[in-house]
Design a protein around this motif. Structure first.
Motif, PDB file in Angstrom:
ATOM      1  N   ASN A 144      64.752  14.800   7.312  1.00  0.00           N
ATOM      2  CA  ASN A 144      63.317  14.596   7.076  1.00  0.00           C
ATOM      3  C   ASN A 144      63.152  13.568   5.958  1.00  0.00           C
ATOM      4  O   ASN A 144      62.648  13.886   4.879  1.00  0.00           O
ATOM      5  CB  ASN A 144      62.652  15.905   6.624  1.00  0.00           C
ATOM      6  CG  ASN A 144      62.689  16.975   7.679  1.00  0.00           C
ATOM      7  OD1 ASN A 144      61.802  17.082   8.503  1.00  0.00           O
ATOM      8  ND2 ASN A 144      63.750  17.760   7.656  1.00  0.00           N
ATOM      9  N   PRO A 145      63.603  12.302   6.202  1.00  0.00           N
ATOM     10  CA  PRO A 145      63.690  11.341   5.093  1.00  0.00           C
ATOM     11  C   PRO A 145      62.359  11.137   4.362  1.00  0.00           C
ATOM     12  O   PRO A 145      62.347  10.862   3.168  1.00  0.00           O
ATOM     13  CB  PRO A 145      64.178  10.061   5.759  1.00  0.00           C
ATOM     14  CG  PRO A 145      64.063  10.275   7.231  1.00  0.00           C
ATOM     15  CD  PRO A 145      64.049  11.730   7.477  1.00  0.00           C
ATOM     16  N   SER A 146      61.244  11.319   5.058  1.00  0.00           N
ATOM     17  CA  SER A 146      59.957  11.101   4.391  1.00  0.00           C
ATOM     18  C   SER A 146      59.716  12.151   3.314  1.00  0.00           C
ATOM     19  O   SER A 146      58.836  11.995   2.469  1.00  0.00           O
ATOM     20  CB  SER A 146      58.826  11.165   5.413  1.00  0.00           C
ATOM     21  OG  SER A 146      58.743  12.476   5.938  1.00  0.00           O
ATOM     22  N   GLU A 147      60.465  13.238   3.364  1.00  0.00           N
ATOM     23  CA  GLU A 147      60.260  14.319   2.409  1.00  0.00           C
ATOM     24  C   GLU A 147      61.142  14.188   1.169  1.00  0.00           C
ATOM     25  O   GLU A 147      60.994  14.940   0.215  1.00  0.00           O
ATOM     26  CB  GLU A 147      60.559  15.682   3.072  1.00  0.00           C
ATOM     27  CG  GLU A 147      59.921  15.906   4.412  1.00  0.00           C
ATOM     28  CD  GLU A 147      58.412  16.107   4.311  1.00  0.00           C
ATOM     29  OE1 GLU A 147      57.903  16.244   3.181  1.00  0.00           O
ATOM     30  OE2 GLU A 147      57.750  16.106   5.358  1.00  0.00           O
ATOM     31  N   GLU A 148      62.071  13.242   1.213  1.00  0.00           N
ATOM     32  CA  GLU A 148      62.948  13.089   0.056  1.00  0.00           C
ATOM     33  C   GLU A 148      62.156  12.565  -1.131  1.00  0.00           C
ATOM     34  O   GLU A 148      61.235  11.765  -0.980  1.00  0.00           O
ATOM     35  CB  GLU A 148      64.097  12.122   0.379  1.00  0.00           C
ATOM     36  CG  GLU A 148      65.134  12.738   1.293  1.00  0.00           C
ATOM     37  CD  GLU A 148      66.277  11.770   1.569  1.00  0.00           C
ATOM     38  OE1 GLU A 148      67.215  11.742   0.764  1.00  0.00           O
ATOM     39  OE2 GLU A 148      66.210  11.036   2.572  1.00  0.00           O
ATOM     40  N   SER A 149      62.528  13.016  -2.288  1.00  0.00           N
ATOM     41  CA  SER A 149      61.849  12.561  -3.491  1.00  0.00           C
ATOM     42  C   SER A 149      62.652  11.429  -4.122  1.00  0.00           C
ATOM     43  O   SER A 149      63.868  11.390  -4.029  1.00  0.00           O
ATOM     44  CB  SER A 149      61.735  13.724  -4.473  1.00  0.00           C
ATOM     45  OG  SER A 149      61.223  13.259  -5.686  1.00  0.00           O
ATOM     46  N   ALA A 150      61.947  10.503  -4.742  1.00  0.00           N
ATOM     47  CA  ALA A 150      62.646   9.405  -5.426  1.00  0.00           C
ATOM     48  C   ALA A 150      62.238   9.362  -6.892  1.00  0.00           C
ATOM     49  O   ALA A 150      62.215   8.320  -7.524  1.00  0.00           O
ATOM     50  CB  ALA A 150      62.330   8.084  -4.733  1.00  0.00           C
ATOM     51  N   ASP A 151      61.908  10.537  -7.415  1.00  0.00           N
ATOM     52  CA  ASP A 151      61.508  10.599  -8.826  1.00  0.00           C
ATOM     53  C   ASP A 151      62.592  10.001  -9.706  1.00  0.00           C
ATOM     54  O   ASP A 151      63.768  10.319  -9.545  1.00  0.00           O
ATOM     55  CB  ASP A 151      61.309  12.060  -9.266  1.00  0.00           C
ATOM     56  CG  ASP A 151      60.013  12.635  -8.703  1.00  0.00           C
ATOM     57  OD1 ASP A 151      59.254  11.857  -8.110  1.00  0.00           O
ATOM     58  OD2 ASP A 151      59.800  13.841  -8.852  1.00  0.00           O
ATOM     59  N   SER A 152      62.189   9.186 -10.650  1.00  0.00           N
ATOM     60  CA  SER A 152      63.201   8.616 -11.530  1.00  0.00           C
ATOM     61  C   SER A 152      63.566   9.596 -12.641  1.00  0.00           C
ATOM     62  O   SER A 152      64.653   9.543 -13.188  1.00  0.00           O
ATOM     63  CB  SER A 152      62.701   7.300 -12.111  1.00  0.00           C
ATOM     64  OG  SER A 152      61.467   7.526 -12.743  1.00  0.00           O
ATOM     65  N   SER A 153      62.647  10.503 -12.944  1.00  0.00           N
ATOM     66  CA  SER A 153      62.968  11.487 -13.986  1.00  0.00           C
ATOM     67  C   SER A 153      62.796  12.898 -13.431  1.00  0.00           C
ATOM     68  O   SER A 153      61.782  13.537 -13.649  1.00  0.00           O
ATOM     69  CB  SER A 153      62.056  11.282 -15.197  1.00  0.00           C
ATOM     70  OG  SER A 153      60.702  11.332 -14.779  1.00  0.00           O
ATOM     71  N   PRO A 154      63.795  13.335 -12.668  1.00  0.00           N
ATOM     72  CA  PRO A 154      63.680  14.645 -12.026  1.00  0.00           C
ATOM     73  C   PRO A 154      63.704  15.772 -13.062  1.00  0.00           C
ATOM     74  O   PRO A 154      64.368  15.658 -14.084  1.00  0.00           O
ATOM     75  CB  PRO A 154      64.924  14.704 -11.144  1.00  0.00           C
ATOM     76  CG  PRO A 154      65.907  13.830 -11.823  1.00  0.00           C
ATOM     77  CD  PRO A 154      65.130  12.746 -12.500  1.00  0.00           C
ATOM     78  N   ARG A 155      62.950  16.835 -12.773  1.00  0.00           N
ATOM     79  CA  ARG A 155      62.838  17.953 -13.719  1.00  0.00           C
ATOM     80  C   ARG A 155      63.569  19.191 -13.194  1.00  0.00           C
ATOM     81  O   ARG A 155      63.685  19.396 -12.004  1.00  0.00           O
ATOM     82  CB  ARG A 155      61.369  18.358 -13.887  1.00  0.00           C
ATOM     83  CG  ARG A 155      60.433  17.304 -14.372  1.00  0.00           C
ATOM     84  CD  ARG A 155      58.983  17.812 -14.303  1.00  0.00           C
ATOM     85  NE  ARG A 155      58.806  19.062 -15.028  1.00  0.00           N
ATOM     86  CZ  ARG A 155      58.495  19.135 -16.324  1.00  0.00           C
ATOM     87  NH1 ARG A 155      58.314  18.033 -17.026  1.00  0.00           N
ATOM     88  NH2 ARG A 155      58.344  20.304 -16.911  1.00  0.00           N
ATOM     89  N   LEU A 156      64.032  20.033 -14.140  1.00  0.00           N
ATOM     90  CA  LEU A 156      64.489  21.377 -13.798  1.00  0.00           C
ATOM     91  C   LEU A 156      63.626  22.340 -14.607  1.00  0.00           C
ATOM     92  O   LEU A 156      63.701  22.378 -15.841  1.00  0.00           O
ATOM     93  CB  LEU A 156      65.970  21.571 -14.145  1.00  0.00           C
ATOM     94  CG  LEU A 156      66.485  23.016 -14.114  1.00  0.00           C
ATOM     95  CD1 LEU A 156      66.253  23.680 -12.756  1.00  0.00           C
ATOM     96  CD2 LEU A 156      67.976  23.081 -14.476  1.00  0.00           C
ATOM     97  N   ASP A 157      62.733  23.053 -13.908  1.00  0.00           N
ATOM     98  CA  ASP A 157      61.877  24.030 -14.571  1.00  0.00           C
ATOM     99  C   ASP A 157      62.349  25.428 -14.190  1.00  0.00           C
ATOM    100  O   ASP A 157      62.716  25.673 -13.044  1.00  0.00           O
ATOM    101  CB  ASP A 157      60.418  23.832 -14.150  1.00  0.00           C
ATOM    102  CG  ASP A 157      59.894  22.481 -14.613  1.00  0.00           C
ATOM    103  OD1 ASP A 157      59.629  22.344 -15.819  1.00  0.00           O
ATOM    104  OD2 ASP A 157      59.801  21.557 -13.771  1.00  0.00           O
ATOM    105  N   ILE A 158      62.328  26.315 -15.161  1.00  0.00           N
ATOM    106  CA  ILE A 158      62.858  27.656 -14.928  1.00  0.00           C
ATOM    107  C   ILE A 158      61.828  28.728 -15.267  1.00  0.00           C
ATOM    108  O   ILE A 158      61.175  28.664 -16.315  1.00  0.00           O
ATOM    109  CB  ILE A 158      64.147  27.869 -15.763  1.00  0.00           C
ATOM    110  CG1 ILE A 158      65.255  26.952 -15.204  1.00  0.00           C
ATOM    111  CG2 ILE A 158      64.586  29.329 -15.752  1.00  0.00           C
ATOM    112  CD1 ILE A 158      66.604  27.119 -15.835  1.00  0.00           C
ATOM    113  N   LEU A 159      61.654  29.666 -14.344  1.00  0.00           N
ATOM    114  CA  LEU A 159      60.847  30.857 -14.604  1.00  0.00           C
ATOM    115  C   LEU A 159      61.775  32.060 -14.542  1.00  0.00           C
ATOM    116  O   LEU A 159      62.553  32.199 -13.593  1.00  0.00           O
ATOM    117  CB  LEU A 159      59.764  31.028 -13.532  1.00  0.00           C
ATOM    118  CG  LEU A 159      58.607  30.038 -13.522  1.00  0.00           C
ATOM    119  CD1 LEU A 159      57.693  30.309 -12.324  1.00  0.00           C
ATOM    120  CD2 LEU A 159      57.808  30.139 -14.822  1.00  0.00           C
ATOM    121  N   LEU A 160      61.702  32.927 -15.549  1.00  0.00           N
ATOM    122  CA  LEU A 160      62.474  34.173 -15.524  1.00  0.00           C
ATOM    123  C   LEU A 160      61.487  35.329 -15.489  1.00  0.00           C
ATOM    124  O   LEU A 160      60.370  35.211 -16.008  1.00  0.00           O
ATOM    125  CB  LEU A 160      63.342  34.286 -16.786  1.00  0.00           C
ATOM    126  CG  LEU A 160      64.346  33.161 -17.020  1.00  0.00           C
ATOM    127  CD1 LEU A 160      65.117  33.411 -18.319  1.00  0.00           C
ATOM    128  CD2 LEU A 160      65.306  33.040 -15.854  1.00  0.00           C
TER     129      LEU A 160
END
Lengths: 274, 274
Positions: free
Chosen positions: B229-245
């Motif tokens: 699904n190539p249209s769904e790929e993200s090309a963010d230059s600054s990808p985030r990792l957010d965490i919820l516990l």
């Protein structure tokens, strides 16, 4: 607020723990009070409590206590050191029946037992981080030295039934050696699971160190409370042990019956909270 | 019902586990898909799942998946073998986005890796009791022999950070020896915690046995899904990792940053269910 009163002599003693550990308290209650009915709740859907926050452990303890009261318990015995340390102080007065934790009776017994004034305490990560034992012991005698260490691997080893095993011995040796080198003469088993390891702990500590069993001392405190309210004592000739779990648990019956010799009248699963 | 579609290219990949184990999947996703945003939920208020019932694990998985969807996740990666085995089959079709577990990719990789036809699987008590790996492997090739064993002490040892320790080695040796004697040539690490023990497992198994890492294979499956699904790929230059516990957790950040080299943008506690 007036002191809570016991509700009815034929009502059960309510007991709860995160899982199976509190059964050691049930075994001692059975011995000390053979005529009492006991209703035990094990929060097996959310076990263990020992690594969780005070806020979460308090919320869980409140939900289980609500359940015990709605089932007619005449008192609530918090047979879990983590809940006794983190939750009991803030919720005990919210209930119409007395709430007894394992912590104060254990601390009092340790203060009575020590000769050298050096006491060791082992418990879950949450119990030890709370410093609840240290504070309770120091309230009774500020001159005593308290050395406390978290032993997070012991509960999983016990739940796996490795009570007499070289891996358990290696783990115990690692936890206990630093305390033994410091010369403690009294060791508080600050988790209701730990009496199941008493024999292994004894073999590492030797016979000169007093082992303070929080299950045993909690049962004595319950006995005292009932003696001071003799009209509330039950004289049932066929006392029952009924168990509610919050999730089905395979190992539960095995430990209850084989390791502790308990006979169970009924066992059911009841969803609590979410 | 039509197949679920990915919701938005800039939306995060949702990942969940009972606790920290799923971070091994996050580390592999980061490597395979460096431009994607990741939202990770760790159900630390109810950790671990590995000894709980299918009903309870399914309820918890549904609550966490609901949360991920409400937070805009474009897919749900179930980075927990227990939830993948017990819950994914019954809940996956209820969500508007794709749900990928760790189990099928791991089983496929094991079938591809074996030469002798003898595959070993290690996992939690619940994963092994479900026989989900055995069934998934046999669906792909009914002639393969699968030897599965529950290793309930490994998660507590890993959570304690004893990754290179003689106690962990003794426990591993006890679990793995019977399988090694039976001549397996492939071992599935059927719990997302276990890749953290890869080095210790390798030293016991030797270099001739293929270790199938469920984290790695799950990340590859996610990569495949995005490629298709190539249209769904993200090309963010600054990808985030957010965490919820779901409960505050002391050890979480330590493992995430030290053992796995993950950098975390935000970490918050969010109550889920009760």
């Amino acid at each position: 607020m007036s002191a809570p009163s016991l509700s009815s002599p034929s009502a059960p003693i309510g007991v709860f723990d995160s899982g199976i550990g509190g059964l050691t308290v049930v075994a001692e209650l059975r011995r000390a009070l053979p005529h009492e009915q006991i209703l035990y709740v094990g929060d097996t859907a959310r076990v263990p409590y020992g690594g969780k926050s005070a806020e979460t452990v308090t919320r869980y303890s409140r939900e289980i206590s609500d359940l015990l009261v709605s089932e007619g318990a005449k008192m609530i015995v918090v047979a879990c050191n983590t809940a006794s340390a983190l939750a009991v102080p803030s919720i005990a007065l919210d209930y119409p029946v007395p709430m007894i934790g394992v912590l104060e009776p254990g601390a009092a017994a340790a203060v009575k037992a020590t000769r050298s004034g050096k006491i060791g305490v082992i418990g879950t990560r949450a119990t030890i981080a709370s410093e609840a034992y240290k504070k309770a012991i120091r309230r009774l005698n500020p001159l005593l030295s308290v050395d406390a260490i978290a032993c997070p691997l012991l509960v999983p080893l016990i739940e796996e039934g490795l009570l007499h095993d070289e891996i358990t011995e290696a783990v115990l040796r690692r936890y206990l050696s630093p305390m033994l080198e410091k010369g403690i003469d009294t060791l508080v088993l600050g988790c209701t699971h730990y009496p199941l390891l008493k024999q292994a702990i004894r073999s590492i500590c030797g016979s000169d160190i007093a082992l303070v069993d929080s299950a045993e001392n909690c049962a004595l405190a319950v006995q005292e409370l009932l003696k001071s309210n003799p009209s509330e004592e039950s004289a049932d000739s066929s006392p029952r042990l009924d168990i509610l779990l919050t999730d089905s648990s395979e190992g539960f019956l095995r430990i209850a019956e084989k390791s502790l010799g308990l006979s169970i009248e009924s066992l059911a699963v009841r969803r609590v909270g979410n």
